[in-house]
Write a protein that holds these residues in place. Structure first.
Motif, PDB file in Angstrom:
ATOM      1  N   MET A  91       0.840  -1.189   0.000  1.00  0.00           N
ATOM      2  CA  MET A  91       0.000   0.000   0.000  1.00  0.00           C
ATOM      3  C   MET A  91       0.885   1.252   0.000  1.00  0.00           C
ATOM      4  SD  MET A  91      -3.006   1.127   2.678  1.00  0.00           S
ATOM      5  CE  MET A  91      -4.106  -0.218   2.268  1.00  0.00           C
ATOM      6  N   ASN A  92       0.439   2.250  -0.740  1.00  0.00           N
ATOM      7  CA  ASN A  92       1.151   3.531  -0.797  1.00  0.00           C
ATOM      8  C   ASN A  92       1.281   4.132   0.600  1.00  0.00           C
ATOM      9  OD1 ASN A  92       1.458   6.479  -1.068  1.00  0.00           O
ATOM     10  ND2 ASN A  92       1.386   6.007  -3.262  1.00  0.00           N
ATOM     11  N   PRO A  93       2.486   4.604   0.977  1.00  0.00           N
ATOM     12  CA  PRO A  93       2.669   5.153   2.340  1.00  0.00           C
ATOM     13  C   PRO A  93       1.742   6.315   2.663  1.00  0.00           C
ATOM     14  CG  PRO A  93       4.792   4.822   1.261  1.00  0.00           C
ATOM     15  CD  PRO A  93       3.753   4.560   0.235  1.00  0.00           C
ATOM     16  N   TYR A  94       1.436   7.151   1.656  1.00  0.00           N
ATOM     17  CA  TYR A  94       0.551   8.294   1.895  1.00  0.00           C
ATOM     18  C   TYR A  94      -0.875   7.815   2.191  1.00  0.00           C
ATOM     19  CZ  TYR A  94       4.409  10.959  -0.057  1.00  0.00           C
ATOM     20  OH  TYR A  94       5.648  11.501  -0.280  1.00  0.00           O
ATOM     21  N   ILE A  95      -1.318   6.822   1.423  1.00  0.00           N
ATOM     22  CA  ILE A  95      -2.659   6.271   1.661  1.00  0.00           C
ATOM     23  C   ILE A  95      -2.704   5.576   3.020  1.00  0.00           C
ATOM     24  CG2 ILE A  95      -4.365   4.605   0.815  1.00  0.00           C
ATOM     25  CD1 ILE A  95      -3.345   5.160  -2.001  1.00  0.00           C
ATOM     26  N   MET A  96      -1.634   4.842   3.345  1.00  0.00           N
ATOM     27  CA  MET A  96      -1.550   4.182   4.650  1.00  0.00           C
ATOM     28  C   MET A  96      -1.640   5.193   5.783  1.00  0.00           C
ATOM     29  SD  MET A  96      -0.833   1.297   6.423  1.00  0.00           S
ATOM     30  CE  MET A  96       0.154   0.139   5.502  1.00  0.00           C
ATOM     31  N   SER A  97      -0.934   6.316   5.637  1.00  0.00           N
ATOM     32  CA  SER A  97      -0.958   7.333   6.695  1.00  0.00           C
ATOM     33  C   SER A  97      -2.345   7.958   6.837  1.00  0.00           C
ATOM     34  CB  SER A  97       0.082   8.417   6.414  1.00  0.00           C
ATOM     35  OG  SER A  97      -0.189   9.070   5.190  1.00  0.00           O
ATOM     36  N   ILE A  98      -3.059   8.118   5.715  1.00  0.00           N
ATOM     37  CA  ILE A  98      -4.424   8.662   5.777  1.00  0.00           C
ATOM     38  C   ILE A  98      -5.338   7.716   6.564  1.00  0.00           C
ATOM     39  CG2 ILE A  98      -6.486   9.148   4.389  1.00  0.00           C
ATOM     40  CD1 ILE A  98      -4.583  10.264   2.242  1.00  0.00           C
ATOM     41  N   PHE A  99      -5.231   6.414   6.272  1.00  0.00           N
ATOM     42  CA  PHE A  99      -6.071   5.446   6.982  1.00  0.00           C
ATOM     43  C   PHE A  99      -5.723   5.392   8.477  1.00  0.00           C
ATOM     44  CE2 PHE A  99      -6.685   3.191   2.740  1.00  0.00           C
ATOM     45  CZ  PHE A  99      -7.988   3.641   2.612  1.00  0.00           C
ATOM     46  N   LEU A 100      -4.416   5.465   8.800  1.00  0.00           N
ATOM     47  CA  LEU A 100      -4.014   5.443  10.210  1.00  0.00           C
ATOM     48  C   LEU A 100      -4.494   6.701  10.942  1.00  0.00           C
ATOM     49  CD1 LEU A 100      -0.404   3.973   9.918  1.00  0.00           C
ATOM     50  CD2 LEU A 100      -2.438   2.830  10.801  1.00  0.00           C
ATOM     51  N   LEU A 101      -4.427   7.852  10.255  1.00  0.00           N
ATOM     52  CA  LEU A 101      -4.941   9.083  10.860  1.00  0.00           C
ATOM     53  C   LEU A 101      -6.451   8.997  11.073  1.00  0.00           C
ATOM     54  CD1 LEU A 101      -2.882  11.794   8.937  1.00  0.00           C
ATOM     55  CD2 LEU A 101      -2.788  11.306  11.388  1.00  0.00           C
ATOM     56  N   ALA A 102      -7.157   8.410  10.100  1.00  0.00           N
ATOM     57  CA  ALA A 102      -8.610   8.231  10.252  1.00  0.00           C
ATOM     58  C   ALA A 102      -8.918   7.292  11.411  1.00  0.00           C
ATOM     59  CB  ALA A 102      -9.206   7.687   8.952  1.00  0.00           C
ATOM     60  N   LEU A 103      -8.070   6.273  11.579  1.00  0.00           N
ATOM     61  CA  LEU A 103      -8.237   5.342  12.701  1.00  0.00           C
ATOM     62  C   LEU A 103      -8.111   6.083  14.030  1.00  0.00           C
ATOM     63  CD1 LEU A 103      -8.628   2.230  12.655  1.00  0.00           C
ATOM     64  CD2 LEU A 103      -6.186   2.011  13.078  1.00  0.00           C
ATOM     65  N   GLY A 104      -7.091   6.924  14.129  1.00  0.00           N
ATOM     66  CA  GLY A 104      -6.919   7.726  15.347  1.00  0.00           C
ATOM     67  C   GLY A 104      -8.033   8.731  15.531  1.00  0.00           C
ATOM     68  N   LEU A 105      -8.501   9.325  14.423  1.00  0.00           N
ATOM     69  CA  LEU A 105      -9.569  10.321  14.502  1.00  0.00           C
ATOM     70  C   LEU A 105     -10.857   9.706  15.024  1.00  0.00           C
ATOM     71  CD1 LEU A 105     -10.675  13.177  13.820  1.00  0.00           C
ATOM     72  CD2 LEU A 105     -11.227  12.284  11.542  1.00  0.00           C
ATOM     73  N   GLY A 106     -11.216   8.518  14.512  1.00  0.00           N
ATOM     74  CA  GLY A 106     -12.454   7.866  14.954  1.00  0.00           C
ATOM     75  C   GLY A 106     -12.445   7.581  16.439  1.00  0.00           C
ATOM     76  N   THR A 107     -11.319   7.049  16.942  1.00  0.00           N
ATOM     77  CA  THR A 107     -11.221   6.760  18.373  1.00  0.00           C
ATOM     78  C   THR A 107     -11.262   8.044  19.192  1.00  0.00           C
ATOM     79  OG1 THR A 107      -9.871   4.821  17.845  1.00  0.00           O
ATOM     80  CG2 THR A 107      -9.827   5.571  20.117  1.00  0.00           C
ATOM     81  N   THR A 108     -10.590   9.092  18.721  1.00  0.00           N
ATOM     82  CA  THR A 108     -10.571  10.370  19.451  1.00  0.00           C
ATOM     83  C   THR A 108     -11.958  10.986  19.509  1.00  0.00           C
ATOM     84  OG1 THR A 108      -8.317  10.713  18.617  1.00  0.00           O
ATOM     85  CG2 THR A 108      -9.419  12.605  19.596  1.00  0.00           C
ATOM     86  N   ILE A 109     -12.714  10.912  18.400  1.00  0.00           N
ATOM     87  CA  ILE A 109     -14.084  11.455  18.399  1.00  0.00           C
ATOM     88  C   ILE A 109     -14.935  10.745  19.451  1.00  0.00           C
ATOM     89  CG2 ILE A 109     -16.227  11.555  17.046  1.00  0.00           C
ATOM     90  CD1 ILE A 109     -14.514  12.153  14.589  1.00  0.00           C
ATOM     91  N   THR A 110     -14.803   9.409  19.520  1.00  0.00           N
ATOM     92  CA  THR A 110     -15.570   8.653  20.525  1.00  0.00           C
ATOM     93  C   THR A 110     -15.136   9.031  21.935  1.00  0.00           C
ATOM     94  OG1 THR A 110     -15.745   6.830  18.946  1.00  0.00           O
ATOM     95  CG2 THR A 110     -16.290   6.343  21.231  1.00  0.00           C
ATOM     96  N   PHE A 111     -13.824   9.209  22.149  1.00  0.00           N
ATOM     97  CA  PHE A 111     -13.332   9.618  23.465  1.00  0.00           C
ATOM     98  C   PHE A 111     -13.946  10.945  23.902  1.00  0.00           C
ATOM     99  CE2 PHE A 111      -8.961   7.273  23.475  1.00  0.00           C
ATOM    100  CZ  PHE A 111      -9.637   6.088  23.682  1.00  0.00           C
ATOM    101  N   MET A 112     -14.068  11.891  22.962  1.00  0.00           N
ATOM    102  CA  MET A 112     -14.480  13.255  23.302  1.00  0.00           C
ATOM    103  C   MET A 112     -15.989  13.439  23.311  1.00  0.00           C
ATOM    104  SD  MET A 112     -11.641  15.250  20.997  1.00  0.00           S
ATOM    105  CE  MET A 112     -12.256  16.869  21.438  1.00  0.00           C
ATOM    106  N   SER A 113     -16.727  12.419  22.921  1.00  0.00           N
ATOM    107  CA  SER A 113     -18.173  12.586  22.744  1.00  0.00           C
ATOM    108  C   SER A 113     -18.924  12.498  24.063  1.00  0.00           C
ATOM    109  CB  SER A 113     -18.707  11.503  21.795  1.00  0.00           C
ATOM    110  OG  SER A 113     -18.081  11.592  20.554  1.00  0.00           O
ATOM    111  N   SER A 114     -19.961  13.311  24.151  1.00  0.00           N
ATOM    112  CA  SER A 114     -20.947  13.144  25.224  1.00  0.00           C
ATOM    113  C   SER A 114     -22.325  12.872  24.621  1.00  0.00           C
ATOM    114  CB  SER A 114     -21.015  14.407  26.092  1.00  0.00           C
ATOM    115  OG  SER A 114     -21.351  15.526  25.292  1.00  0.00           O
ATOM    116  N   HIS A 115     -22.398  12.861  23.280  1.00  0.00           N
ATOM    117  CA  HIS A 115     -23.639  12.641  22.534  1.00  0.00           C
ATOM    118  C   HIS A 115     -23.533  11.303  21.814  1.00  0.00           C
ATOM    119  CE1 HIS A 115     -26.874  13.294  19.624  1.00  0.00           C
ATOM    120  NE2 HIS A 115     -27.251  14.337  20.339  1.00  0.00           N
ATOM    121  N   TRP A 116     -24.616  10.525  21.856  1.00  0.00           N
ATOM    122  CA  TRP A 116     -24.563   9.181  21.281  1.00  0.00           C
ATOM    123  C   TRP A 116     -24.274   9.183  19.789  1.00  0.00           C
ATOM    124  CZ3 TRP A 116     -23.296   4.979  23.298  1.00  0.00           C
ATOM    125  CH2 TRP A 116     -23.674   4.625  24.601  1.00  0.00           C
ATOM    126  N   LEU A 117     -24.818  10.163  19.036  1.00  0.00           N
ATOM    127  CA  LEU A 117     -24.592  10.168  17.589  1.00  0.00           C
ATOM    128  C   LEU A 117     -23.127  10.433  17.257  1.00  0.00           C
ATOM    129  CD1 LEU A 117     -27.703  11.934  15.998  1.00  0.00           C
ATOM    130  CD2 LEU A 117     -27.049   9.530  15.920  1.00  0.00           C
TER     131      LEU A 117
END
Length: 346
Positions: free
Chosen positions: A1-27
């Motif tokens: 896999m292209n390193p740039y594409i890999m980094s985008i997916f890894l950043l999205a992985l971190g973003l999803g977990t961070t959004i859940t950490f910071m949420s107080s709303h179920w949606l």
């Protein structure tokens, strides 16, 4: 896999977990979980092998089912109570559905059957992400809702038993580590409603130990018990440390893995749940058996050789080992610091 594409997916992985950490709303929490799921699927299918594609498909279907249950439970709770807040999950019907959805997300018994099959189809790096990072967001939600439900304790006891029994007859390392993950999830969830900080502490220690053992198998290029026998001739120093890491996962003193299990059993005894504590301690013996089996295969057996020479030519590995060194130290030597660490967490 292209390193740039890999980094985008890894950043999205971190973003999803961070959004859940910071949420107080179920949606928002649900959105974070979905970003997390969609980001890891391309990483799972990147090798274009039939097994990895099959594992990706199974993972997508189970996570989509869990996400639908979470969304349905949160919508039902909002309809009944008028609240979308994560901490306002009070009605028994949506709280039970939510608990089952999160249990399916992290692979608790009896909703665990997808985890060994999916992990078997992945490479060790993606399997490490699946066993550690992917558990953070659902655990964050479980700790926030803090359900006082007898069903949760029942599922936790089942997880410790299934994690022990299921790994006994396995020969594939990734399936063994999957059942190890199921058993450790049971230990964490068992004490969740009594001491959430202890659950968090156990999760952190489990991540260190799992990171260490996955990195070790990746360095040796081992995927089954039979391939462990060649470890002595490849890397003697790492082979000498491997049984200690495995026994730490099993919870033997004086290694790091003993600390969380000892504290969990102590907390269960304080809550006068002596029978549950006894069952859980006995289930740890089942897991300990297959850790000892791996240790035996790695250190006390030699692979068949057609030549008189048992040692292979050793070349310097190009893989970085600093992360393995740090995680191994954390996996073996933190027991004396346990009281201080628990004081900091509390």
């Amino acid at each position: 896999m292209n390193p740039y594409i890999m980094s985008i997916f890894l950043l999205a992985l971190g973003l999803g977990t961070t959004i859940t950490f910071m949420s107080s709303h179920w949606l928002m929490a649900w959105m974070g979980l979905e970003i997390n799921t969609l980001a890891i699927i391309p990483l799972m299918a990147q090798h274009h092998h039939p097994r990895s594609v099959e594992a990706s498909t199974k993972y997508f279907l189970t996570q989509a089912t869990a996400a639908a249950m979470i969304l349905f439970a949160s919508s039902t709770n909002a309809w009944i109570t008028g609240q979308w807040s994560i901490t306002e999950l009070s009605h028994p019907v949506p709280s039970t559905i939510m608990m089952l959805g999160l249990a399916l997300k992290i692979g608790m018994a009896p909703l665990h059957t997808w985890l060994p099959e999916v992990l078997q189809g992945l490479d060790l790096t993606t399997g490490l992400i699946m066993s550690t990072w992917q558990k953070l967001a659902p655990f964050c939600l479980l700790m926030q809702i803090n359900l006082e439900n007898p069903m949760l304790i029942t599922m936790a006891i089942m997880s410790t038993m299934v994690g022990g029994w299921g790994g006994l007859n396995q020969t594939q390392l990734r399936k063994i580590l999957a059942y190890s993950s199921i058993a450790h999830i049971g230990w964490m969830v068992l004490v969740l409603q009594f001491s959430p900080s202890l659950t968090l502490f156990t999760l952190v220690i489990y991540i260190f130990m799992t990171f260490s053992i996955f990195s070790l198998f990746k360095l040796n290029k081992s995927t089954s018990i039979n391939t462990l026998a060649t470890s002595w001739s490849k890397s003697p120093a790492i082979t000498a440390l491997a049984p200690l890491i495995l026994l730490s996962l099993g919870g033997l003193p004086p290694l790091t893995g003993f600390g969380p299990k000892w504290m969990i059993l102590s907390e269960l005894t304080k809550q006068e749940l002596n029978t549950i504590a006894t069952i859980t301690a006995l289930s740890a013996l089942l897991s300990l058996y297959f850790y000892l089996r791996l240790s035996y295969a790695m250190t006390l057996t030699l692979s068949p050789n057609t030549t008189p020479m048992t040692n292979q030519w050793r070349f310097n590995t190009k893989q970085l080992t600093i992360h393995l060194s740090i995680s191994t130290i954390m996996s073996l030597m933190l027991l004396p610091l346990m009281p201080s660490l628990m004081t900091i967490i509390n």
